[in-house]
Every structure is written in structure tokens, then in C-alpha cells.
Design a protein around this motif. Structure first.
Motif, PDB file in Angstrom:
ATOM      1  N   ARG A  33      38.269  38.180  32.006  1.00 33.78           N
ATOM      2  CA  ARG A  33      37.865  37.041  30.940  1.00 33.78           C
ATOM      3  C   ARG A  33      38.983  36.662  30.015  1.00 33.78           C
ATOM      4  NH1 ARG A  33      32.786  35.796  29.168  1.00 33.78           N
ATOM      5  NH2 ARG A  33      32.065  37.655  30.252  1.00 33.78           N
ATOM      6  N   ASP A  34      39.677  37.849  29.769  1.00 34.18           N
ATOM      7  CA  ASP A  34      40.877  37.851  28.775  1.00 34.18           C
ATOM      8  C   ASP A  34      42.165  37.316  29.561  1.00 34.18           C
ATOM      9  OD1 ASP A  34      39.066  38.194  26.997  1.00 34.18           O
ATOM     10  OD2 ASP A  34      39.544  40.490  27.087  1.00 34.18           O
ATOM     11  N   ALA A  35      42.318  37.524  31.119  1.00 35.04           N
ATOM     12  CA  ALA A  35      43.330  37.277  31.540  1.00 35.04           C
ATOM     13  C   ALA A  35      43.789  35.851  31.911  1.00 35.04           C
ATOM     14  CB  ALA A  35      43.650  37.947  32.876  1.00 35.04           C
ATOM     15  N   PRO A  36      45.188  35.609  32.029  1.00 30.80           N
ATOM     16  CA  PRO A  36      45.520  34.017  32.405  1.00 30.80           C
ATOM     17  C   PRO A  36      44.994  33.534  33.651  1.00 30.80           C
ATOM     18  CG  PRO A  36      47.536  35.407  31.678  1.00 30.80           C
ATOM     19  CD  PRO A  36      46.299  36.400  31.817  1.00 30.80           C
ATOM     20  N   HIS A  37      44.901  32.537  33.802  1.00 32.94           N
ATOM     21  CA  HIS A  37      44.049  31.882  34.940  1.00 32.94           C
ATOM     22  C   HIS A  37      45.079  32.367  36.335  1.00 32.94           C
ATOM     23  CE1 HIS A  37      42.151  28.973  37.596  1.00 32.94           C
ATOM     24  NE2 HIS A  37      43.070  28.531  37.980  1.00 32.94           N
ATOM     25  N   TRP A  38      46.119  32.272  36.176  1.00 30.72           N
ATOM     26  CA  TRP A  38      46.978  32.568  37.401  1.00 30.72           C
ATOM     27  C   TRP A  38      46.789  33.969  37.681  1.00 30.72           C
ATOM     28  CZ3 TRP A  38      50.341  36.424  37.239  1.00 30.72           C
ATOM     29  CH2 TRP A  38      50.779  36.985  35.791  1.00 30.72           C
ATOM     30  N   CYS A  39      46.577  35.088  36.859  1.00 33.67           N
ATOM     31  CA  CYS A  39      46.485  36.279  37.079  1.00 33.67           C
ATOM     32  C   CYS A  39      45.056  36.477  37.600  1.00 33.67           C
ATOM     33  CB  CYS A  39      46.510  37.077  35.602  1.00 33.67           C
ATOM     34  SG  CYS A  39      46.082  38.925  35.822  1.00 33.67           S
ATOM     35  N   ASP A  40      43.967  35.654  37.377  1.00 27.02           N
ATOM     36  CA  ASP A  40      42.684  35.710  38.055  1.00 27.02           C
ATOM     37  C   ASP A  40      42.792  35.266  39.750  1.00 27.02           C
ATOM     38  OD1 ASP A  40      41.730  36.860  35.948  1.00 27.02           O
ATOM     39  OD2 ASP A  40      40.598  34.904  35.185  1.00 27.02           O
ATOM     40  N   ARG A  41      43.706  34.235  39.670  1.00 24.61           N
ATOM     41  CA  ARG A  41      43.743  33.847  41.001  1.00 24.61           C
ATOM     42  C   ARG A  41      44.741  34.841  42.134  1.00 24.61           C
ATOM     43  NH1 ARG A  41      40.789  30.989  38.990  1.00 24.61           N
ATOM     44  NH2 ARG A  41      39.815  32.371  40.454  1.00 24.61           N
ATOM     45  N   VAL A  42      45.584  35.377  41.282  1.00 29.28           N
ATOM     46  CA  VAL A  42      46.288  36.622  42.229  1.00 29.28           C
ATOM     47  C   VAL A  42      45.191  37.621  42.431  1.00 29.28           C
ATOM     48  CG1 VAL A  42      48.185  38.341  42.087  1.00 29.28           C
ATOM     49  CG2 VAL A  42      48.673  35.998  41.169  1.00 29.28           C
ATOM     50  N   MET A  43      44.572  38.365  41.493  1.00 26.66           N
ATOM     51  CA  MET A  43      43.604  39.412  41.960  1.00 26.66           C
ATOM     52  C   MET A  43      42.448  38.730  43.041  1.00 26.66           C
ATOM     53  SD  MET A  43      44.636  41.924  40.250  1.00 26.66           S
ATOM     54  CE  MET A  43      43.072  42.952  39.983  1.00 26.66           C
ATOM     55  N   GLU A  44      42.248  37.643  42.640  1.00 26.32           N
ATOM     56  CA  GLU A  44      41.159  37.000  43.594  1.00 26.32           C
ATOM     57  C   GLU A  44      41.743  37.002  45.378  1.00 26.32           C
ATOM     58  OE1 GLU A  44      39.018  32.857  44.972  1.00 26.32           O
ATOM     59  OE2 GLU A  44      39.730  33.067  43.049  1.00 26.32           O
ATOM     60  N   PHE A  45      42.901  36.571  45.263  1.00 20.90           N
ATOM     61  CA  PHE A  45      43.722  36.657  46.723  1.00 20.90           C
ATOM     62  C   PHE A  45      43.822  38.087  47.090  1.00 20.90           C
ATOM     63  CE2 PHE A  45      47.495  37.000  49.307  1.00 20.90           C
ATOM     64  CZ  PHE A  45      47.248  36.035  50.517  1.00 20.90           C
ATOM     65  N   VAL A  46      44.366  39.137  46.260  1.00 20.52           N
ATOM     66  CA  VAL A  46      44.514  40.252  46.628  1.00 20.52           C
ATOM     67  C   VAL A  46      43.310  40.906  46.921  1.00 20.52           C
ATOM     68  CG1 VAL A  46      45.204  42.607  45.877  1.00 20.52           C
ATOM     69  CG2 VAL A  46      46.683  40.610  45.317  1.00 20.52           C
ATOM     70  N   GLY A  47      42.135  40.901  46.297  1.00 19.74           N
ATOM     71  CA  GLY A  47      40.823  41.564  46.600  1.00 19.74           C
ATOM     72  C   GLY A  47      40.200  40.871  47.882  1.00 19.74           C
ATOM     73  N   GLU A  48      40.371  39.558  48.053  1.00 22.71           N
ATOM     74  CA  GLU A  48      39.648  38.992  49.444  1.00 22.71           C
ATOM     75  C   GLU A  48      40.437  39.200  50.708  1.00 22.71           C
ATOM     76  OE1 GLU A  48      36.427  36.720  49.736  1.00 22.71           O
ATOM     77  OE2 GLU A  48      36.339  38.464  48.627  1.00 22.71           O
ATOM     78  N   PHE A  49      41.920  38.958  50.458  1.00 29.73           N
ATOM     79  CA  PHE A  49      42.716  38.921  51.776  1.00 29.73           C
ATOM     80  C   PHE A  49      44.001  39.596  51.795  1.00 29.73           C
ATOM     81  CE2 PHE A  49      40.862  34.572  51.055  1.00 29.73           C
ATOM     82  CZ  PHE A  49      39.909  34.539  51.909  1.00 29.73           C
ATOM     83  N   GLY A  50      44.708  39.729  50.614  1.00 28.27           N
ATOM     84  CA  GLY A  50      45.891  40.429  50.405  1.00 28.27           C
ATOM     85  C   GLY A  50      45.675  42.085  50.955  1.00 28.27           C
ATOM     86  N   VAL A  51      44.679  42.579  50.617  1.00 28.29           N
ATOM     87  CA  VAL A  51      44.781  44.000  51.009  1.00 28.29           C
ATOM     88  C   VAL A  51      44.592  44.413  52.465  1.00 28.29           C
ATOM     89  CG1 VAL A  51      43.836  45.005  48.590  1.00 28.29           C
ATOM     90  CG2 VAL A  51      42.197  44.165  50.489  1.00 28.29           C
ATOM     91  N   VAL A  52      43.707  43.385  52.964  1.00 25.46           N
ATOM     92  CA  VAL A  52      43.611  43.434  54.589  1.00 25.46           C
ATOM     93  C   VAL A  52      44.923  43.181  55.291  1.00 25.46           C
ATOM     94  CG1 VAL A  52      42.199  42.342  56.257  1.00 25.46           C
ATOM     95  CG2 VAL A  52      41.308  42.827  54.224  1.00 25.46           C
ATOM     96  N   PHE A  53      45.641  42.170  54.863  1.00 23.57           N
ATOM     97  CA  PHE A  53      46.831  41.640  55.158  1.00 23.57           C
ATOM     98  C   PHE A  53      47.526  42.874  55.221  1.00 23.57           C
ATOM     99  CE2 PHE A  53      46.172  36.738  54.495  1.00 23.57           C
ATOM    100  CZ  PHE A  53      45.516  36.907  55.579  1.00 23.57           C
ATOM    101  N   ALA A  54      47.832  43.721  54.101  1.00 20.51           N
ATOM    102  CA  ALA A  54      48.697  44.656  53.733  1.00 20.51           C
ATOM    103  C   ALA A  54      48.358  45.858  54.780  1.00 20.51           C
ATOM    104  CB  ALA A  54      48.588  45.104  52.385  1.00 20.51           C
ATOM    105  N   LEU A  55      47.088  46.279  55.101  1.00 23.08           N
ATOM    106  CA  LEU A  55      46.613  47.220  55.807  1.00 23.08           C
ATOM    107  C   LEU A  55      47.092  46.867  57.282  1.00 23.08           C
ATOM    108  CD1 LEU A  55      43.354  48.470  54.496  1.00 23.08           C
ATOM    109  CD2 LEU A  55      45.267  49.618  54.616  1.00 23.08           C
ATOM    110  N   VAL A  56      47.071  45.626  57.749  1.00 27.45           N
ATOM    111  CA  VAL A  56      47.424  45.337  59.083  1.00 27.45           C
ATOM    112  C   VAL A  56      49.044  45.336  59.171  1.00 27.45           C
ATOM    113  CG1 VAL A  56      47.711  43.344  60.768  1.00 27.45           C
ATOM    114  CG2 VAL A  56      45.440  43.750  59.294  1.00 27.45           C
TER     115      VAL A  56
END
Length: 252
Positions: A33-56
Motif C-alpha cells: 500500500r505504501d510502496a511506489p507503483h513500480w515496486c509493486d509491479r516488480v514484486m508482482e512479476f517476481v511473485g508470478e513469473f520471476g521465481v519460476v524462471f529463476a528456478l528453471v
């Protein structure tokens, strides 16, 4: 309706705050709620796809390294078990989710900020946490160095899912437990089936998938090296005797 007490928003907030699961959800999701918009978008990408790509990527690196080991066949079989364990764990999660039927946190708590739309299925247990835990644990059983990084990525994935407001902390813990249990408990049976398959591939035309060129095969050492080189015109191969020993026998 007479006699029916209506809970005030303040009372509901106090009651939810007394629940450690919900309280921790508010603390972590409150950063969104308090983070900048770009930070939320980064966390969204990491949480949805980034961690899976990193594990692959880690799985690929661990496989490339395993090809150079003396036990390349069993190591490759262990890494092949990683995605299979994740798939089995996700299948096992289907009846669990349908039995518990826990709604997503943003549906029951107005204070929760959901960074991802379209999440209409149940919350417990987290599919993402289940998947990353199964893969990370399977990698760790084969390669400790890559496994430590994989386990760290799994923790990041769990944090991101709570940050995004799509899971309770206990959803993530449940996913970690399920993925770990499948990867560990079914590993002996999986290795019994996958190791012979990896050994067969290693001896085929696509053996590079299992063993690197010039890689050492896993064979017990005898302590004695005997040359059995055979020339085209020679008969059956015989052990070669050194010149000094031949001269000593002639002199005798």
C-alpha cells in the motif's frame, strides 16, 4: 432483524488483528500500500513469473554441472525428479484446496491490497509455494550449492505471494510443507525408476544429455592398470609386459 448484533468495522479490525496469520498478512501486504507503483509491479512479476524462471535457470545450471560428475546418471535422474515432483505436488494440492475451500485474503479483508486480478480459486495451499518448494528441495538433494540458492528463491516466492495479497502466510507454509514432503518421500521410488533411464540415455547417441564429453563414468577402481591394446594383425589381446621385466627373464 431484531436481536442480531452487527459487528462494527473497528471491532472486526481488532478481532482480525488478534489472529497471527491475518496480522502478519496485514504487516507484509501493508508495504504494498505504501510502496511506489513500480515496486509493486516488480514484486508482482517476481511473485508470478520471476521465481519460476529463476528456478528453471538454476535447474539448468545444476544439470550442466551434474554432467561432469562421476555419478552423472544418478545426479541427472535426481534433477529430472525436480519438475516431476512439482507436478505431483500440484496434483495432490487439488483435493486439499477443494476440501479446505479457503477464500483468497483480499476477498475477506478489505484492508488487503491485491496486486493481481483474476484470482478466483481457493487460497490454501499456495500452488506457487508448493511448486517452488518441490523443485528447490529436489535440486538441493543433488547439488548443495545450487540448492541453497533454490531454497532462497523459494522463500522469496513465498514472501511475494503474501506481499501481493493473494495468500495468507499459512497458505505459503502449507505449500512449502506439501512440496517438500512430495520431493523427499517419493524420491527413493523416483530414483529407482529414473536412474536406469538416465543410464540408458547416457549410453545412447544422445548421451551428452546425461554425461559430458570426456566425463568420468562411475566405475569402481581395481588398483591395477592393465593394458589390453590389440593390433589389427594380432591375435587375442594379452597384457603388455615392461621391457625391463622381459630382459630380466631372458637373462635368467
Amino acid at each position: 432483524m431484531a436481536g442480531l448484533a452487527v459487528e462494527s468495522p473497528l471491532a472486526a479490525e481488532v478481532r482480525e488483528g488478534s489472529n497471527p496469520d491475518v496480522s502478519l498478512l496485514y504487516d507484509i501486504n501493508g508495504w504494498a500500500r505504501d510502496a511506489p507503483h513500480w515496486c509493486d509491479r516488480v514484486m508482482e512479476f517476481v511473485g508470478e513469473f520471476g521465481v519460476v524462471f529463476a528456478l528453471v535457470a538454476l535447474l539448468f545450471g545444476a544439470w550442466w554441472s551434474a554432467r561432469k560428475r562421476s555419478d552423472a546418471a544418478s545426479a541427472t535422474a535426481g534433477l529430472l525428479w525436480a519438475p516431476l515432483a512439482a507436478g505431483i505436488a500440484l496434483l495432490a494440492n487439488i483435493p486439499i484446496r477443494n476440501f479446505v475451500e479457503r477464500p483468497r485474503p483480499f476477498k475477506d479483508h478489505q484492508r488487503v491490497v491485491a496486486l493481481v486480478d483474476g484470482k478466483s480459486d481457493y487460497s490454501f495451499v499456495s500452488d506457487h509455494a508448493t511448486l517452488v518448494a518441490a523443485i528447490a528441495v529436489a535440486i538441493f538433494m543433488v547439488n548443495r550449492k545450487y540448492g541453497v540458492f533454490a531454497l532462497f528463491i523459494a522463500l522469496v516466492a513465498g514472501f511475494c505471494r503474501v506481499y501481493m495479497g493473494v495468500h495468507y502466510p499459512t497458505d505459503v507454509v502449507g505449500g512449502f510443507a506439501l512440496g517438500t514432503a512430495v520431493a523427499l518421500l517419493l524420491a527413493p521410488l523416483a530414483m529407482m525408476l529414473l536412474t536406469p533411464l538416465a543410464s540408458a540415455v547416457a549410453d545412447s547417441r544422445v548421451g551428452w544429455l546425461v554425461r559430458a564429453a570426456g566425463g568420468r563414468s562411475h566405475r569402481p577402481a581395481t588398483g591395477v592398470t592393465v593394458s589390453t591394446e590389440q593390433h589389427p594383425t594380432a591375435g587375442p589381446a594379452v597384457p603388455q609386459v615392461s621391457d625391463k621385466r622381459r630382459d630380466r627373464d631372458l637373462a635368467a
